[in-house]
Design a protein around this motif. Structure first.
Motif, PDB file in Angstrom:
ATOM      1  N   GLU A  45       1.995  -1.802   3.498  1.00 14.20           N
ATOM      2  CA  GLU A  45       2.414  -3.012   2.783  1.00 14.20           C
ATOM      3  C   GLU A  45       1.393  -4.131   2.927  1.00 14.20           C
ATOM      4  O   GLU A  45       0.847  -4.344   4.002  1.00 14.20           O
ATOM      5  CB  GLU A  45       3.784  -3.496   3.289  1.00 14.20           C
ATOM      6  N   TYR A  84       5.096   0.930  -4.352  1.00 15.12           N
ATOM      7  CA  TYR A  84       6.247   0.107  -4.727  1.00 15.12           C
ATOM      8  C   TYR A  84       5.927  -1.362  -4.544  1.00 15.12           C
ATOM      9  O   TYR A  84       4.946  -1.727  -3.903  1.00 15.12           O
ATOM     10  CB  TYR A  84       7.499   0.492  -3.915  1.00 15.12           C
ATOM     11  N   ARG A  86       7.950  -4.919  -3.238  1.00 11.94           N
ATOM     12  CA  ARG A  86       9.142  -5.475  -2.601  1.00 11.94           C
ATOM     13  C   ARG A  86       9.351  -6.872  -3.182  1.00 11.94           C
ATOM     14  O   ARG A  86       8.490  -7.735  -3.061  1.00 11.94           O
ATOM     15  CB  ARG A  86       8.987  -5.542  -1.087  1.00 11.94           C
ATOM     16  N   ASN A  90      14.569  -8.655  -1.763  1.00  8.16           N
ATOM     17  CA  ASN A  90      14.415  -7.513  -0.865  1.00  8.16           C
ATOM     18  C   ASN A  90      14.607  -6.158  -1.540  1.00  8.16           C
ATOM     19  O   ASN A  90      14.684  -5.140  -0.865  1.00  8.16           O
ATOM     20  CB  ASN A  90      15.319  -7.635   0.368  1.00  8.16           C
ATOM     21  N   SER A  91      14.691  -6.131  -2.852  1.00  5.33           N
ATOM     22  CA  SER A  91      14.790  -4.842  -3.536  1.00  5.33           C
ATOM     23  C   SER A  91      13.412  -4.194  -3.606  1.00  5.33           C
ATOM     24  O   SER A  91      12.388  -4.871  -3.711  1.00  5.33           O
ATOM     25  CB  SER A  91      15.375  -5.016  -4.941  1.00  5.33           C
ATOM     26  N   LEU A  92      13.399  -2.871  -3.508  1.00  2.00           N
ATOM     27  CA  LEU A  92      12.162  -2.101  -3.617  1.00  2.00           C
ATOM     28  C   LEU A  92      12.124  -1.469  -4.998  1.00  2.00           C
ATOM     29  O   LEU A  92      13.033  -0.747  -5.376  1.00  2.00           O
ATOM     30  CB  LEU A  92      12.105  -1.001  -2.561  1.00  2.00           C
TER      31      LEU A  92
END
Length: 194
Positions: A45, A84, A86, A90-92
Motif C-alpha cells: 500500500e 486495489y 482504499r 475504508n472500502s476496498l
C-alpha cells in the motif's frame, strides 16, 4: 459506491536505479465526497495525493491522484500492478491494471586515470580502470588528439585495468579520449545501441 479506473500511467518509461517515480491514477467515482486514501501496487500500500489541489473534486466525477515510489536498485523491466484502491470510507475497490518501466543499468565509467609523459621518448604512459559492473560498454577505443586533430585510434579489449604506452609524433599537448558504445537497457538488439 461505484469506482472505476479511468487511467493508470507514468510519464517515465526509463529511469535510473534508486530513482523516485510518480504514477498517475485517474478514477471515476459515483460519490465525489468519497476519495482515495491509498492504493495497493504489487501487493504494497502507498498513500495517494491529489494531482492538482486547485481542482475541486466536486466539479467532476474524475478524481486525479499521484503515487510516489522508489524503483529500487535492480535494473531491468519492472511491472507495476495496481491491485486495489482504499477509499476514505475504508472500502476496498479491486482494480486491475499494469504498467512497465525500464530501470536502466549502471553506466560504465573510467576511474583512477593517471598519465606520465616522457618527452625524450615521445611517449605518454596512461593508466586507468574500467568500472563496468553491468556490462554496459562495448567497442572500447582510445583516441589521441593534438590541436583537435585525430592522431591515432586504438581499439581496446575489455579489461578491468589498462596500462598503455602512447607514441606521439612530436612533443606537444595531447588530448586522450576513452570512448565506448554504452547501452543501459536490460534487453536490446545490438543494432539499437546509441
Amino acid at each position: 459506491l461505484k469506482v472505476s479506473l479511468n487511467s493508470f500511467k507514468s510519464d517515465e518509461k526509463e529511469v535510473k536505479k534508486n530513482e523516485n517515480i510518480v504514477l498517475d491514477l485517474d478514477i471515476k467515482s459515483s460519490k465525489n465526497y468519497v476519495i482515495a486514501n491509498t492504493v495497493s501496487i504489487n501487493g504494497k500500500e502507498y498513500p495517494v495525493y491529489k494531482a492538482n489541489e486547485n481542482t475541486s473534486l466536486e466539479s467532476t466525477d474524475i478524481q486525479k491522484y499521484k503515487v510516489k515510489m522508489n524503483v529500487g536498485d535492480e535494473s531491468g523491466k519492472k511491472d507495476y500492478k495496481l491491485n486495489y484502491v482504499r477509499m476514505s470510507d475504508n472500502s476496498l475497490i479491486n482494480l486491475d491494471s499494469s504498467i512497465s518501466i525500464e530501470v536502466l543499468k549502471s553506466e560504465a565509467n573510467i576511474k583512477n586515470f593517471k598519465y606520465e609523459s616522457n618527452a625524450l621518448a615521445k611517449r605518454i604512459k596512461a593508466e586507468f580502470e574500467l568500472e563496468d559492473v553491468e556490462n554496459t560498454a562495448n567497442n572500447l577505443k582510445m583516441e589521441v588528439y593534438r590541436n583537435d586533430e585525430l592522431i591515432s585510434t586504438e581499439v581496446l579489449d575489455k579489461e578491468n585495468s589498462y596500462n598503455l604506452s602512447i607514441k606521439t609524433p612530436v612533443n606537444g599537448v595531447y588530448n586522450i579520449k576513452i570512448l565506448a558504445d554504452i547501452n543501459l537497457k536490460s534487453d536490446y538488439n545490438e543494432n539499437e545501441i546509441e
